[in-house]
Design a protein around this motif. Sequence first.
Motif, PDB file in Angstrom:
ATOM      1  N   SER A  48       0.834  -1.211   0.000  1.00 13.28           N
ATOM      2  CA  SER A  48       0.000   0.000   0.000  1.00 13.28           C
ATOM      3  C   SER A  48       0.866   1.258   0.000  1.00 13.28           C
ATOM      4  N   ARG A  51       1.750   1.685  -3.619  1.00 12.84           N
ATOM      5  CA  ARG A  51       0.552   2.138  -4.332  1.00 12.84           C
ATOM      6  C   ARG A  51       0.309   3.625  -4.075  1.00 12.84           C
ATOM      7  N   GLN A 125      -6.721   3.460  -1.220  1.00 14.52           N
ATOM      8  CA  GLN A 125      -6.144   2.307  -0.534  1.00 14.52           C
ATOM      9  C   GLN A 125      -7.204   1.341  -0.024  1.00 14.52           C
TER      10      GLN A 125
END
Length: 133
Positions: A48, A51, A125
Amino acid sequence: MRPDHPMLLHRSSALTHAESILTPGFWCDWRHMDGRQISSARCPTAASAIRWARVQIRIIASAVAPDSVDPLVDRSYQGWHDAVTALEQGSDFTLPLVAEPFSFVWHARPATCLPLIDDRPPAHQRTKEDLWG
């Protein structure tokens, strides 16, 4: 008091509760090369964090001249792969990205986090479970 005194050996239930809600994660931020902060976030996993960094660089790149965008958002850049490896091993990672005349630095480091009120992940997320669960 002696180090083995019963008062020193007793663990507070408040401390135990606080320790139980601490969550491991990563603190990430984007900065200009001169150190001015652009954005920052807490991310629960290494994936994450990557990302979030990629989403943020696209936002940053949207303010950059079109001919400078490609080097900034290149997903195959080796630095992203190195970042995943370092974060998964619990190490700090710094990734400088340069597309002349622009230069930015992404930094991520392991952190222990306390949940906030309304500690839902940011929209980019969230998983299906967060949305529908």
